[in-house]
Structure formats: structure tokens, C-alpha cells
Design an enzyme around this catalytic site. Structure first.
Site, short mmCIF file in Angstrom:
data_model
loop_
_atom_site.label_atom_id
_atom_site.label_comp_id
_atom_site.label_asym_id
_atom_site.label_seq_id
_atom_site.Cartn_x
_atom_site.Cartn_y
_atom_site.Cartn_z
N LYS A 13 2.43 -5.40 -0.64
CA LYS A 13 3.12 -4.24 -0.06
C LYS A 13 2.81 -2.94 -0.80
O LYS A 13 2.84 -1.88 -0.21
CB LYS A 13 4.61 -4.48 0.07
CG LYS A 13 5.35 -4.65 -1.23
CD LYS A 13 6.82 -5.00 -0.95
CE LYS A 13 7.47 -5.68 -2.12
NZ LYS A 13 7.22 -5.08 -3.43
N ARG A 88 16.48 -4.48 -3.18
CA ARG A 88 16.16 -5.86 -3.54
C ARG A 88 17.40 -6.74 -3.51
O ARG A 88 17.28 -7.95 -3.73
CB ARG A 88 15.59 -5.89 -4.95
CG ARG A 88 14.09 -6.11 -5.05
CD ARG A 88 13.73 -6.00 -6.50
NE ARG A 88 12.50 -6.64 -6.87
CZ ARG A 88 11.32 -6.00 -6.98
NH1 ARG A 88 11.22 -4.73 -6.68
NH2 ARG A 88 10.27 -6.65 -7.38
N ARG A 127 -3.46 -12.91 -10.59
CA ARG A 127 -2.87 -11.74 -11.24
C ARG A 127 -2.52 -12.03 -12.70
O ARG A 127 -2.75 -11.20 -13.56
CB ARG A 127 -1.60 -11.36 -10.49
CG ARG A 127 -1.55 -9.90 -10.13
CD ARG A 127 -0.57 -9.70 -9.01
NE ARG A 127 0.62 -9.05 -9.51
CZ ARG A 127 1.52 -8.48 -8.72
NH1 ARG A 127 1.36 -8.49 -7.41
NH2 ARG A 127 2.57 -7.91 -9.22
N ARG A 133 -0.13 -6.21 -16.51
CA ARG A 133 1.24 -5.82 -16.81
C ARG A 133 1.88 -6.85 -17.72
O ARG A 133 1.57 -8.03 -17.62
CB ARG A 133 2.04 -5.77 -15.49
CG ARG A 133 1.90 -4.46 -14.78
CD ARG A 133 2.40 -4.48 -13.35
NE ARG A 133 3.56 -5.30 -13.06
CZ ARG A 133 4.07 -5.42 -11.85
NH1 ARG A 133 3.54 -4.77 -10.83
NH2 ARG A 133 5.11 -6.18 -11.64
N ARG A 144 9.99 -14.29 -10.81
CA ARG A 144 10.15 -13.22 -9.81
C ARG A 144 10.16 -13.78 -8.39
O ARG A 144 10.85 -13.26 -7.52
CB ARG A 144 9.07 -12.17 -9.98
CG ARG A 144 9.51 -11.10 -10.97
CD ARG A 144 8.40 -10.46 -11.71
NE ARG A 144 7.47 -9.73 -10.90
CZ ARG A 144 6.22 -9.46 -11.28
NH1 ARG A 144 5.78 -9.90 -12.43
NH2 ARG A 144 5.44 -8.77 -10.50
P1 ADP Z 1 6.69 -6.99 -7.82
O1 ADP Z 1 6.82 -6.46 -6.43
O2 ADP Z 1 5.32 -7.44 -8.12
O3 ADP Z 1 7.73 -8.02 -8.18
P2 ADP Z 1 7.69 -4.43 -8.90
O4 ADP Z 1 6.75 -3.48 -9.51
O5 ADP Z 1 8.30 -4.07 -7.60
O6 ADP Z 1 6.90 -5.81 -8.85
O7 ADP Z 1 8.89 -4.73 -9.93
C1 ADP Z 1 8.66 -5.15 -11.25
C2 ADP Z 1 10.00 -5.44 -11.93
O8 ADP Z 1 10.79 -4.24 -11.98
C3 ADP Z 1 10.90 -6.46 -11.23
O9 ADP Z 1 10.59 -7.77 -11.59
C4 ADP Z 1 12.29 -6.03 -11.71
O10 ADP Z 1 12.56 -6.47 -13.03
C5 ADP Z 1 12.18 -4.53 -11.77
N1 ADP Z 1 12.60 -3.89 -10.49
C6 ADP Z 1 11.82 -3.12 -9.68
N2 ADP Z 1 12.53 -2.69 -8.62
C7 ADP Z 1 13.78 -3.19 -8.75
C8 ADP Z 1 14.97 -3.13 -7.98
N3 ADP Z 1 15.02 -2.44 -6.82
N4 ADP Z 1 16.07 -3.78 -8.44
C9 ADP Z 1 16.04 -4.46 -9.58
N5 ADP Z 1 14.96 -4.57 -10.36
C10 ADP Z 1 13.83 -3.95 -9.96
#
Ligand code: ADP
Length: 187
Positions: A13, A88, A127, A133, A144
Site C-alpha cells: 500500500k 489501525r 524484506r 528498517r 506485525r
Molecule cells: P507496515 O505497514 O509495514 O506494518 P508502517 O510503516 O505502517 O509499517 O508502521 C511501522 C510501525 O509503526 C508499526 O508496526 C507500528 O509500531 C507503528 N505504527 C504506524 N502507524 C501506526 C498506527 N496508526 N497506530 C499504531 N502504531 C502505528
């Protein structure tokens, strides 16, 4: 136009969100990017978020909702926003509704990037081996995926019930998927 991009980690996405932002001129906001930026700068937000992120856990809703208030209230978001990585949880979805309503807006469409489990697992291993990261190791990625199933997946029914969910089959080439997004949005 306010759009939400929804899907498991590894669903692609972020890539499609950037393409969509470039094509439509609507700003893309990624809470993951904002949090990583805050961690990099050693900002208080980053200090609160880092250990959750490294473990593959969600950053607590009160922290995220404060962040959403900032980003959705910013002038850049006035013409709409492509939401990548949020909401989320149901609590975050309710906060997004309330913040958009304050501005006379609403969530217009939710794109669900649908990728079968075995393909997600394959992408996660690729990945993890690239390790760009600190949270892209196999354990955090698996965590996750579990967190996505338990806390984020309920949003699928939440938005489907409103009739604004658009499911995108997200296996294929980047241009193919971009075309499905375009068709799915009818624009
Ligand atoms: P991915 O989509 O690959 O899981 P993201 O870059 O969206 O990665 O998020 C990385 C991390 O940042 C998540 O695992 C979480 O810890 C935190 N995070 C990001 N967005 C949110 C959110 N809306 N609510 C809670 N934690 C978030």
C-alpha cells in the site's frame, strides 16, 4: 477526497499510495513514516514510539490520536488526504471520523489491498533479508502480521458495512495494481 489504504504489512500500500498521490495531487500521510522520522530526530513522540515499533506492536492509541489531530488539522490536508498506515484500530477509525467531521469532511473510500497469506510470508522474508528498517526482522514482521489480524482486520467489516470498501487484488506488477486502484476508484 479522503482515502484510507488498508492492508497487512507487505501488501504494497505504501508504493501504491505514493503513485496515487502523484497522480491525484492529494497528499499521502503515513503514520509509519512520521513515527520513523520522530525516532530519527529523537523527538519525544519517537521516544515513546520506538520500543513498540521495534517489537512490531502498535503504538498506543492516545499517542497516535494526538498525531492524527495534528496531521488531519494541517493546511496541507485541507483538500483531502491519502491515509497510509492509519487508522489501525477501531478507536483510531472513530478518531479519524470525528476529526474529518469537524472539518466538514468524511472518509470517502477505503482501499483494501488483498494479498494471500503465503505471498505475504514470502514478501516478509525478502524484506527481512534486506533489513532496511530496524523493525524488518522476521520476528517483528510476524508480530506485525498477528497484530494486523487481531487489531486492524476488524476495520474491514467496519468500512464494508458503510459501503465504502473497495477491494484491490494486490498481486501482480506495480503498474497492474495501480491500474486496478484507478479502476476501483472509478477515476
Ligand atoms: P507496515 O505497514 O509495514 O506494518 P508502517 O510503516 O505502517 O509499517 O508502521 C511501522 C510501525 O509503526 C508499526 O508496526 C507500528 O509500531 C507503528 N505504527 C504506524 N502507524 C501506526 C498506527 N496508526 N497506530 C499504531 N502504531 C502505528
Amino acid at each position: 477526497m479522503n482515502l484510507i489504504l488498508l492492508g497487512a504489512p507487505g501488501c504494497g500500500k505504501g508504493t501504491q499510495g505514493e503513485l496515487l498521490a502523484a497522480r491525484t495531487g492529494i497528499v499521502r500521510v503515513s503514520t509509519g513514516d512520521l513515527l520513523r522520522d520522530a525516532v530519527g530526530k529523537g523527538a519525544p513522540l519517537g521516544q515513546r514510539a520506538k520500543s513498540y515499533m521495534d517489537q512490531g506492536l502498535l503504538v498506543p492509541d492516545d499517542v497516535i490520536i494526538g498525531l492524527l489531530r495534528e496531521v488531519l488539522g494541517s493546511p496541507a490536508a485541507a483538500r483531502g488526504v491519502i491515509m497510509d498506515g492509519f487508522p489501525r484500530t477501531i478507536a483510531q477509525a472513530e478518531a479519524v471520523d470525528a476529526l474529518l467531521t469537524e472539518r466538514g469532511g468524511a472518509v470517502d473510500a477505503v482501499l483494501l489491498f488483498d494479498v494471500p497469506d503465503d505471498e505475504l510470508r514470502r514478501r516478509i522474508l525478502v524484506r527481512a533479508s534486506q533489513m532496511g528498517r530496524t523493525d524488518d526482522n522476521v520476528e517483528a514482521l510476524q508480530q506485525r502480521l498477528t497484530v494486523y489480524r487481531e487489531q486492524t482486520q476488524p476495520l474491514v467489516d467496519f468500512y464494508r458495512g458503510r459501503g465504502i470498501l473497495v477491494t484491490i487484488h494486490a498481486v501482480g506488477s506495480i503498474p497492474e495494481i495501480a491500474e486496478r486502484v484507478r479502476t476501483g476508484l472509478g477515476a
